[in-house]
Write a protein that holds these residues in place. Structure first.
Motif, PDB file in Angstrom:
ATOM      1  N   GLU A 173       1.029  -1.372   0.075  1.00  0.00           N
ATOM      2  CA  GLU A 173       0.160  -0.071  -0.070  1.00  0.00           C
ATOM      3  C   GLU A 173       1.061   1.099  -0.030  1.00  0.00           C
ATOM      4  O   GLU A 173       2.008   1.269   0.616  1.00  0.00           O
ATOM      5  N   ILE A 175       1.195   4.564   1.398  1.00  0.00           N
ATOM      6  CA  ILE A 175       0.597   5.419   2.787  1.00  0.00           C
ATOM      7  C   ILE A 175       1.414   6.847   2.889  1.00  0.00           C
ATOM      8  O   ILE A 175       2.693   6.834   2.776  1.00  0.00           O
ATOM      9  N   ASP A 242      -0.837   8.145   7.712  1.00  0.00           N
ATOM     10  CA  ASP A 242      -2.021   8.342   7.341  1.00  0.00           C
ATOM     11  C   ASP A 242      -2.852   9.581   8.141  1.00  0.00           C
ATOM     12  O   ASP A 242      -4.156   9.708   8.076  1.00  0.00           O
ATOM     13  N   ASN A 243      -2.088  10.350   8.370  1.00  0.00           N
ATOM     14  CA  ASN A 243      -2.652  11.806   9.162  1.00  0.00           C
ATOM     15  C   ASN A 243      -2.976  11.402  10.434  1.00  0.00           C
ATOM     16  O   ASN A 243      -3.387  12.360  11.114  1.00  0.00           O
ATOM     17  N   ASN A 533      -8.187  10.972  -2.390  1.00  0.00           N
ATOM     18  CA  ASN A 533      -7.954  10.337  -0.905  1.00  0.00           C
ATOM     19  C   ASN A 533      -9.307  10.533  -0.221  1.00  0.00           C
ATOM     20  O   ASN A 533     -10.371  11.157  -0.472  1.00  0.00           O
TER      21      ASN A 533
END
Lengths: 862, 108
Positions: A173, A175, A242-243, A533
């Motif tokens: 993935e 990210i 991812d924040n 996103n």
């Protein structure tokens, strides 16, 4: 007596002659024959022949030993003479050595490439016992191999199958990773804790035990550590993913090598993916990679059967089959591996061909100039040298050439390595030399070249009878020394190979051009895309509106996958009038779009209509492509009911339109059935169509970036062009093309050099004849025609041989593509012309010399 | 003293005993018969070559130039040096086996 007429078995006697090569040291032939005759008398013909063969075999080691025995002084003499000859004829030696150097350099480069290809994933400790679980799906008459399986499969199968020692799932993935003000999108993977037990990726910092057990732990690569932490120790430190998710670095791994399943910058525990997924217990959703570590003596077939049985108890689908793909074979044998075993074979073959051409060059040039050595050979033979000794001498000389060429080629390879690495997309370094296999390969190339290239000259030169050579016997010079048929044959072989290579490269080029210009059914010009996103998806409509405000942006559409490659395959479709038994597992590709899709890409609707944004019912409706309608066998599709088992429940609606087929895969594949729905939840990309004016583009990109930063400020802005994505599909072919053309060029170069040298020699030999002809009134064109006639004939033969062969092979290569160009006549015509042109250019210098030579000079020494 | 191997000894004895008939075929069949095993040409010639090099055995072709080159038979004879070596080897053999009688040998 009748029995005296019996001859010993012909083949065996011939072999015996070859082995001893008329050596006078041992009268073996006579002995054998006499004993044979006696045996015929005492035991009969059959047993005598049997004895003959048996004796021959028993004596073979002796013959071989005899050939190779060398005395030190002779060796010294051979080497000295070899060097003297090289220096005496600098021109020819140069051509000879450079030909061999090029040939060897190519061989070495290809060998490096092949070695790398063959060793993908080979570095894991258990490499031979690792297998990836993959799915084989059949639909629309074609077999598809999907490398991903579902989430629950791995653990369940490990429990139920004793053959499985261990298993690990992983799911790559991209990210967003953040530390402080450093924000980048990194490529990594979710991985089970057992990942590092199966795969050998060494830990260089931090503990080695109990990794990936803690849900918030992360493992990062060396480079990633340097990127985010500089020189500090990252272990125990924090990274934000991812924040909003905090991960602690547990350990640092050595960078994943280029020839492995994935070059991950980080690993995070798989459990995170399980919790994120909406239906992790569903056996029928294929989305993750599963790798098993099997017992050494496990029977693959049996294990596969068990797996399929268990699979069927969870999923009713009959059209899917599961199989175990050996890890080391993924790169070359799996469709998704990125490489192809065929190319390994092809390139190895090319390496052999090029080396062969170089050896042929050597053979031709050496034998053509052999008249210089005749006196020497005569003297040696009179002083007692046997034929075998002369052969040893010339093979030795060739080995000297071979070694010199090898040293030069090493230099050449070293210089070319960076360029070659870039061309082939690999990273080469000299570490490979530590490998015993490579060293062995290199040594055998050098020795083999020496022996092969030296065999013909050695045999040829050693056959001269001393008396003849010393008497000054002039061998008739038509093409050099007598028995020029073999040499002509060699030139034909050289040029046939070169022409074959040219043709192949031309076809690849044609196909690449076709692929670039083919009508895909949709427009891909002037389209760039950005990813959608989670943040953007919520307000995608607003963002789209903002984007459209720029005058240079003509259209914007949102899609779940780019039309260049739609590969998500699903089943669970139902439609009005379907045959429940045969059609219930019908697999189709799925694409989610918004209402502007068809206009942006200029795709026609054949029947019915497009989605209308205002229509609420359209939210659960469907558009299918022609291929879907045809293979599912739906008559009068518009209006028919259609539903799909989504993960959240059944999605029922009707077919409102049928789209024209467009290529949503590379042209290797045909066009499969496609189901199109307008589901915003699945949008992954904005496709933005801009105007034609290239000058306006930077401004437009700036504008898009500004919009992006408004809607998704924490994620760095990135965009790509659809055309570039499309080119990626054919990256393999493009690489092949570049490498092919490179080697073709070299093959041609070597062949031309050979012709050049040969013609120089021929002209030299015929100086007298040409002088006389000129005096008798021959014109310059006449002389040119005379000499080139021979060469032109040879090139013609080469064309005749290689054209059909090339046609057959390239047809097979093209058949790999579902859609391909035709080979056509023009390629052959053009190549033939090119071949003639090249050949003539190679000999033109010599021709000019010959034509302009002053007859007075050539006849002066009569 | 120049030591000779058992194989060299066997072949030298064969050459010596065959006198005028000492050429490849005859030497080979002599030895094969005596040791009751097939003695290959390869073996023979490699050892003969060694013996010639060590100058224990002399090579000669009868001056039969009427035949083509390579079809002449090559004959071997033991040189004086070779005879000396054989004699010494025989002595050593006797010394080693001195005093062991047949019945003692049978008891092994």
């Amino acid at each position: 007596m009748n029995r005296d007429q019996v001859k010993p078995p012909f083949l065996a006697a011939l072999l015996l002659k070859i082995f001893t090569l008329g050596d006078n040291d041992f009268s073996i032939l006579v002995e054998f024959n006499e004993e044979f005759k006696d045996k015929v008398i005492s035991q009969g013909v059959l047993r005598a022949r049997f004895w003959y063969w048996r004796q021959l075999f028993k004596s073979v080691p002796f013959f071989i030993g005899n050939i190779f025995s060398l005395r030190w002084f002779m060796l010294k003499n051979y080497v000295i003479i070899a060097f003297r000859n090289i220096i005496k004829h600098k021109g020819f030696s140069l051509i000879n050595i450079s030909g061999l150097t090029l040939g060897m350099a190519c061989c070495l480069l290809i060998m490096l490439w092949v070695y790398d290809e063959l060793n993908y994933d080979g570095f894991h400790k258990n490499a031979d016992e690792l297998f990836r679980l993959e799915v084989e799906i059949e639909y629309a008459g074609q077999l598809y191999h999907v490398p991903v399986t579902s989430i629950p499969m791995g653990p369940s199968l490990k429990e139920e199958l004793p053959e499985i020692i261990n298993m690990s799932r992983y799911s790559p993935e991209n990210i967003l990773v953040r530390k402080g003000d450093k924000r980048f999108i990194e490529f990594g993977s979710y991985a089970d804790p057992s990942f590092l037990e199966l795969f050998t990726f060494p830990v260089i910092k931090g503990s080695e035990e109990n990794l990936l057990l803690n849900l918030n732990s992360i493992l990062i690569s060396e480079s990633m550590a340097a990127k985010y932490f500089g020189t500090e120790d990252p272990v125990g430190k924090i990274l934000e993913l991812d924040n909003d998710r905090i991960f602690t670095v547990e350990a640092v791994l050595k960078d994943f090598p280029q020839n492995s399943i994935g070059r991950f910058s980080f690993l995070i525990p798989y459990e995170n993916l399980v919790r994120k997924d909406r239906a992790p217990e569903h056996w029928g959703r294929f989305q993750t990679y599963t790798v098993f570590h099997l017992q050494k003596n496990a029977v693959i077939r049996v294990a596969e059967q068990k797996i399929v049985e268990i699979f069927r108890t969870h999923v009713s689908n009959q059209s899917e089959n599961l199989y175990l793909q050996p890890l080391t074979g993924i790169h070359l044998y799996s469709e998704t591996g990125g490489g192809n075993i065929k190319y390994v074979y092809i390139f190895s073959l090319i390496a052999v061909f090029i080396l062969l051409i170089a050896c042929i060059n050597f053979m031709n040039l050496t034998t053509a100039r052999s008249s210089n050595r005749l006196t020497e050979i005569g003297m040696r033979k009179i002083s007692g040298a046997g034929r075998v000794d002369i052969i040893k001498q010339f093979i030795g000389e060739t080995l000297v050439f071979s070694c010199l060429a090898f040293i030069l080629s090493l230099l050449l390879v070293y210089l070319l390595l960076p360029v070659y690495g870039a061309l082939s997309g690999k990273h080469f370094d000299l570490n490979v030399l530590k490998n015993a296999e490579i060293v062995l390969g290199i040594v055998s190339i050098v020795v083999l070249t020496g022996i092969v290239a030296g065999s013909y000259p050695a045999l040829f030169l050693s056959s001269f009878k001393p008396l003849n050579t010393l008497k000054g016997y002039k061998i008739p010079v038509k093409f050099g020394v007598k028995n020029s048929y073999f040499r002509r044959f060699l030139v034909v072989v050289q040029f046939s190979i070169s022409i074959f290579l040219i043709l192949s490269t031309a076809v690849v080029f044609k196909q690449l051009r076709y692929v670039n210009t083919a009508n895909l059914g949709y427009e891909r010009e002037n389209i760039l895309f950005i990813s959608i996103n989670d943040n953007i998806r919520e307000s995608y409509g607003l963002m789209k509106g903002e984007l459209l405000r720029d005058p240079n942006i003509l259209n914007v559409t949102a899609v779940s996958a780019l039309p260049t490659d739609i590969s998500r395959n699903y089943n669970g479709f139902e439609w009005e009038g379907m045959n429940k038994e045969t059609d219930s597992d019908f697999g189709m590709n799925l694409l989610s779009i918004d209402a502007d899709f068809f206009e942006t890409f200029n795709i026609n609707i054949d029947m019915g209509r497009e989605f209308l944004e205002e229509l609420n019912t359209d939210k659960t409706n469907y558009i299918l492509n022609l291929s879907a309608i045809r293979s599912a066998g739906i008559d009068l599709p518009v209006g028919k009911r259609f539903s799909w088992q989504d993960r959240t429940g059944p999605r029922t609606g009707e077919i409102i339109g049928v789209a024209e087929d467009f290529h949503y895969h590379s042209l290797h594949h045909g066009i499969g059935p496609l189901v199109i729905i307008p589901e915003p939840d699945r949008y992954n990309y904005f496709c933005i169509k801009t105007g034609n004016e290239p000058a306006l583009l930077p401004g437009t990109v700036e504008y898009i970036k500004s919009i992006w930063t408004r809607f998704s400020p924490e994620v760095p802005f990135d965009y790509k062009f659809l055309n570039d994505e499309y080119d990626l599909l054919y990256r393999a072919e493009q690489r092949i093309y570049k490498i092919f053309s490179g080697f073709t060029f070299i093959a041609l170069l070597i062949s031309s050099m050979g012709l050049f040298g040969l013609s120089a020699f021929v002209v030299e030999q015929r100086t007298k004849e040409l002088g006389i002809r000129k005096i008798l009134g021959a014109t310059v064109p006449g002389i040119i025609r005379l000499i080139s006639k021979e060469f032109v004939l040879l090139v013609s033969w080469s064309n005749i041989i290689s054209c059909p062969l090339a046609y057959i092979f390239m047809n097979r290569w093209l058949e790999d593509f579902a859609y391909h160009t035709s080979i056509g006549i023009s390629i052959f015509v053009f190549t033939a012309a090119a071949a003639f042109f090249i050949a003539v250019s190679a000999i033109s210098v010599q021709l000019y010399r010959a034509a302009k030579a002053n007859p007075v000079d050539s006849l002066r020494y009569e | 003293m120049d030591e000779i191997t058992k194989l060299e000894e066997m072949i030298m004895i064969a050459v010596w005993r065959l006198k005028d008939e000492a050429y490849g075929y005859k030497i080979r069949s002599f030895i094969s018969e005596k040791i009751k095993k097939d003695f290959s040409y390869g073996n023979l010639y490699s050892v003969l070559g060694q013996l010639v090099r060590k100058e224990f055995v002399i090579k000669s072709s009868l001056g039969d130039n009427s035949q083509k080159q390579g079809k002449q038979k090559i004959y071997y004879t033991v040189s004086p040096k070779g005879i000396q070596a054989l004699r010494e080897s025989h002595e050593v053999h006797n010394l080693l086996w001195d005093g062991i009688s047949d019945p003692a040998l049978n008891k092994f």
